[in-house]
Structures are given as structure tokens and as C-alpha cells.
Design an enzyme around this catalytic site. Structure first.
Site, PDB file in Angstrom:
ATOM      1  N   HIS A   1       1.005  -1.278   0.069  1.00 36.55           N
ATOM      2  CA  HIS A   1      -0.105   0.049  -0.106  1.00 36.55           C
ATOM      3  C   HIS A   1       0.989   1.251   0.012  1.00 36.55           C
ATOM      4  O   HIS A   1       0.500   2.269   0.629  1.00 36.55           O
ATOM      5  CB  HIS A   1      -0.980  -0.084   1.207  1.00 36.55           C
ATOM      6  CG  HIS A   1      -1.802  -1.102   1.261  1.00 36.55           C
ATOM      7  ND1 HIS A   1      -2.704  -1.566   2.419  1.00 36.55           N
ATOM      8  CD2 HIS A   1      -2.310  -2.021   0.199  1.00 36.55           C
ATOM      9  CE1 HIS A   1      -3.407  -2.497   2.107  1.00 36.55           C
ATOM     10  NE2 HIS A   1      -3.309  -3.046   0.784  1.00 36.55           N
TER      11      HIS A   1
ATOM     12  N   GLU B   1      -2.380  -6.747  -9.391  1.00 33.86           N
ATOM     13  CA  GLU B   1      -1.076  -6.326  -9.285  1.00 33.86           C
ATOM     14  C   GLU B   1      -0.306  -7.230  -9.746  1.00 33.86           C
ATOM     15  O   GLU B   1      -0.629  -8.629  -9.831  1.00 33.86           O
ATOM     16  CB  GLU B   1      -0.971  -6.336  -7.346  1.00 33.86           C
ATOM     17  CG  GLU B   1      -2.202  -5.402  -6.965  1.00 33.86           C
ATOM     18  CD  GLU B   1      -1.972  -5.639  -5.355  1.00 33.86           C
ATOM     19  OE1 GLU B   1      -1.519  -6.470  -4.850  1.00 33.86           O
ATOM     20  OE2 GLU B   1      -2.950  -5.086  -4.692  1.00 33.86           O
TER      21      GLU B   1
ATOM     22  N   GLU C   1      -3.252 -13.189  -3.822  1.00 34.66           N
ATOM     23  CA  GLU C   1      -2.372 -12.312  -3.917  1.00 34.66           C
ATOM     24  C   GLU C   1      -1.198 -12.580  -2.985  1.00 34.66           C
ATOM     25  O   GLU C   1      -1.033 -11.702  -1.874  1.00 34.66           O
ATOM     26  CB  GLU C   1      -2.850 -10.808  -3.631  1.00 34.66           C
ATOM     27  CG  GLU C   1      -3.747 -10.736  -2.321  1.00 34.66           C
ATOM     28  CD  GLU C   1      -4.114  -9.198  -1.976  1.00 34.66           C
ATOM     29  OE1 GLU C   1      -3.338  -8.411  -2.320  1.00 34.66           O
ATOM     30  OE2 GLU C   1      -5.547  -9.171  -2.130  1.00 34.66           O
TER      31      GLU C   1
END
Length: 454
Positions: free
Chosen positions: A283, A313, A409
Site C-alpha cells: 500500500h 497487481e 495475492e
């Protein structure tokens, strides 16, 4: 254990002197609120034509076109009302962005003011502040009304709640995980006639299973994220700055959202494009850092559609990848592929996490894992929402079910100074089906695709 020593005494004494006046002011604020509330209850409601009314009619214009059908919105309210009926809850006051959006299709911008969605068995009303004008009423479906409170007197938000819940039997539900202590005290005081109960966890479970309309929005979001990633690959070059590349991606995604949903407002879509040490956090915000050939790069595209979050991502490199980084990257891609294979109905979130831990452990890399392997999707963003019951973590025992939407992820973060230093992250969106899973992310990953030669 806390130690009170000669060295800490001056620090703590100074802190007490600093905090004490604020504490006294806080107590005074609640005392003043109590006094004003008693006065408010004793008075008759001000008429709408009063010069400074507590509430005003902001039903301005016509209802806007929603991306969700009227039947879909009624379905959501129906589930909430059934829960209320089963638990003797006469009214619910929702205050979070995610729940208000989910049940009314309105996304508020607080700027320090409270917002709400009040639901009983026979009415649903958004409670908004004057600066929003008629937008909250226009954006909610025809079955949901709006009351706009003014700034002319303090705590008019709570005045509306009391007025609308007058005579409603049973408990009043609110979101304990969203209200501040001050807000809860005000709400509890205002609703002194009823017991206040928490509905934050039950409403989260209501949001976990996605409808076909929700899945269609998420599917479009995944498609648009792929577009943003493609722009990043096309735009990046040696010496380009992170923020310039990210801005190009965000602009492309916003344009495609506008083309796909021309009647919807555009808000909150963003891109993080990180390079080098900036990849160590999933982040981390964009910077003005220039990217270089051979350093680790991370693209993160987040199209937001009607408050619904989607993400893509990828780890990538410009021109070439050093051997030490290639090794870590390939291992993380191996874990990513295995994670996608493990997601299916009937599997517990924790079991997926434990299995992937074993894979990292074989390469002595488990110690570099920084967070869970995935999470639920829906109405959430970087500043609201999260469906914590469906996260691919060791402490979550929730069983995956059809029409849940989750990410896979995996991330590794190798610290600076070690071979392969950097943050490695892949991210796909998976729709759980009756007999398996559908990966709705189409953008490729891994060394065979994302060593970009220019």
C-alpha cells in the site's frame, strides 16, 4: 509492566498536563450535549418554513440511473429486514460508507459530518448533510427517501434519527465497528428509549455472497484494471517517474469506466506504481522516483465502480531481471498459481493459507511473507469497508461458497541488503462457482511475460 522512574516521571507528568485539559473539554462537550438534547426533546420540531430549520427538503431533480436494478436493491433491503424481524430490531441506523452504499447505492463524502441510512420495516431514508445538495436523494433508488439536516443547530443528525424512529418498537441496530466513542454515546443517549445492538458483523455476512449483478460489476472492474496495467507497460521507460506512469494508467481506467457506465459518478479510481525499495509495501503511495532498468517494479491498478473495488497487481522488470530477483519472483509465481488452484467451494480459508505456507517453507521464504494471501471483494476501498470473514489467513475458518469473490495475492518482501531485495506481489480476482473457480483477471504474470524490453 509499566515502570515509574525518575527518567519517565517528567515525560508522563508533561503528558498528563497536555491531556487533562482535552479530557475536561471532552467531558464538558458530553455534558453540553446532554443539556442541549434535553432542551431539544422538550421543544416542538421546527417547521420547514422556519428561517433556520433543523432539516430541509433536498429532493432536487430526478432519480439517477443506477448500475443496479430496483429488484437488486430491494433484495438487499429484504435480507436486512428479515434479519431485523428475526432479532426484534425495530430500526437500523447504518453509518459506514460501505453499508450505506451497499443498501442504498449512495457513497457519501463525510468532511467531518455524520451520514446515515435509517431502515425500518416500512421505510428507508438516507440522512445527509446540506453540502451534498440533492445528490444523496438522486443516487438512491426510488424506494429510498432522503432527509437533509442543516448546520443551524448542533447534532441535527441525531435529531433526525430520534424523529424518524419515534414509536418504533424493539432494539435499534448500529455499527459498533464504525462509530467513534463520542458518536456512540450521542446515539445511545438520543435513543434512550431503546437498547442499541450491533449489526456490523451480520451486515458483513449479508455482503459476502455476491449477486449476479454484483459479479458483473466486479468482472468489468477486472477488465478495466487490465487496461490500466497495459497502459503502464506501454508508458514505462528508463528514467520515467512513478507518478507519471500511474497517472496515465488512472486516466485510462477512468475513461473506460465512463464509457461503460456513462450515467454513473466517477470517483476513487487510482493506481500505485512502485519501484525499487518502494515495492516493499503493498500500500505504498506513488512518488516522484525515477525507475531504472533491472530494478524491481510493481503495478497496482484499482478501478472503482459505484463503490465496488477491483484490483490487479503484478511484479515486472524493465529490460532485464538480475538472477537473485528472478529466483524469488519465480517462487512467488509458483505460490500464486498453487493458490488459484486451491480456491474452490467447500474449502476453508485457513486451509489454503496453511498449504501455501508449506510451499514457501520449502524455499525457506515463509519468514518474508508480510500479510494474508487474499480477501473478499465488494463495496470497499482504501478508506472504507473490508469483509473480514473471508480473508485467506490462518485465523479465518470461513468455508468458501459459490458467488463469493476473493483475491489470490501472495507477497514476499526481501529486506534491503539481502539477495533479491524488494517486494514481490501477484494478484488475481477469483469468482467461486458451484464446482470450482473462475479467474476473471486476464493480464499475464511472471518472467515469461513481464520483462519488458524497450
Amino acid at each position: 509492566m509499566y515502570l515509574w522512574t525518575n527518567s519517565t516521571r517528567p515525560i508522563l507528568s508533561g503528558a498528563i498536563k497536555l491531556v487533562a485539559p482535552r479530557f475536561r473539554r471532552s467531558c464538558a462537550t458530553l455534558t453540553e450535549f446532554n443539556r442541549r438534547w434535553q432542551h431539544m426533546k422538550a421543544k416542538e420540531p421546527l417547521e420547514q418554513n422556519d428561517e433556520r430549520p433543523r432539516v430541509v427538503n433536498m429532493r432536487n431533480g430526478e432519480k439517477a440511473v443506477s448500475i443496479f436494478s430496483q429488484n437488486e436493491m430491494e433484495r438487499r433491503l429484504g435480507i436486512l429486514r428479515s434479519f431485523m424481524d428475526d432479532h426484534a430490531i425495530g430500526g437500523v441506523v447504518l453509518t459506514s460508507v460501505h453499508n450505506i452504499n451497499y443498501f442504498s447505492d449512495f457513497i457519501y463524502t463525510s468532511f467531518g459530518r455524520p451520514y446515515g441510512l435509517l431502515v425500518t420495516q416500512d421505510k428507508a431514508i438516507t440522512i445527509s448533510a446540506g453540502p451534498d445538495g440533492g445528490h444523496p436523494w438522486r443516487r438512491s433508488p426510488s424506494s429510498i427517501d432522503n432527509v437533509t439536516y442543516t448546520d443551524w443547530q448542533r447534532d441535527n443528525f441525531y435529531y433526525v434519527i430520534v424523529k424518524e424512529l419515534q414509536g418504533i418498537p424493539g432494539h435499534v441496530g448500529c455499527e459498533f465497528d464504525h462509530l467513534t466513542i463520542e458518536s456512540f454515546k450521542k446515539l445511545d443517549w438520543a435513543l434512550h428509549h431503546a437498547s442499541v445492538v450491533d449489526v456490523s458483523i451480520p451486515t458483513m455476512y449479508m455482503r459476502l455472497i455476491k449477486s449476479s449483478e454484483e459479479i458483473e460489476v466486479i468482472r468489468n472492474g477486472a477488465r478495466i484494471a487490465d487496461i490500466g496495467a497495459g497502459v503502464i507497460v506501454d508508458t514505462m521507460q528508463d528514467g520515467a517517474r512513478e507518478h507519471e506512469i500511474a497517472l496515465a494508467s488512472t486516466q485510462a481506467m477512468v475513461k473506460e469506466i465512463a464509457r461503460t457506465y456513462p450515467e454513473r459518478e466517477l470517483m476513487d479510481t487510482w493506481t500505485w506504481f512502485q519501484s525499487g525499495i518502494n515495492t516493499d509495501g503493498a500500500h505504498n503511495p506513488i512518488t516522484t522516483k525515477k525507475i531504472k532498468k533491472g530494478e524491481i517494479l510493481s503495478l497496482n491498478c484499482f478501478p472503482m465502480i459505484s463503490g465496488y473495488y477491483t484490483a490487479l497487481e503484478r511484479t515486472l522488470f524493465l529490460d532485464h531481471v538480475p538472477d537473485a530477483l528472478l529466483r524469488i519472483w519465480e517462487i512467488n509465481c509458483e505460490v500464486h498459481r498453487r493458490g488459484i488452484e486451491l480456491i474452490k467451494p467447500g474449502v476453508r480459508c485457513c486451509d489454503v493459507a496453511w498449504a501455501l505456507n508449506d510451499l514457501y517453507r520449502q524455499h525457506d521464504l515463509l519468514k518474508y511473507r508480510t500479510f494474508g494471501y487474499g480477501h473478499s471483494f465488494g463495496t470497499l476501498c482504501h478508506y472504507y469497508g473490508r469483509e473480514a470473514a473471508v480473508e485467506i489467513r490462518e485465523d479465518i475458518e470461513t468455508t468458501l461458497k459459490p458467488n463469493m469473490v476473493v483475491s489470490m495475492e501472495p507477497m514476499l518482501m526481501i529486506p534491503e541488503g539481502q539477495p533479491g531485495a524488494g517486494g514481490y506481489r501477484e494478484h488475481d480476482i477469483l469468482v467461486v462457482t458451484e464446482d470450482g473457480v473462475e479467474d476473471i483477471t486476464q493480464f499475464p504474470f511472471g518472467p515469461e511475460h513481464l520483462i519488458i524490453k524497450k
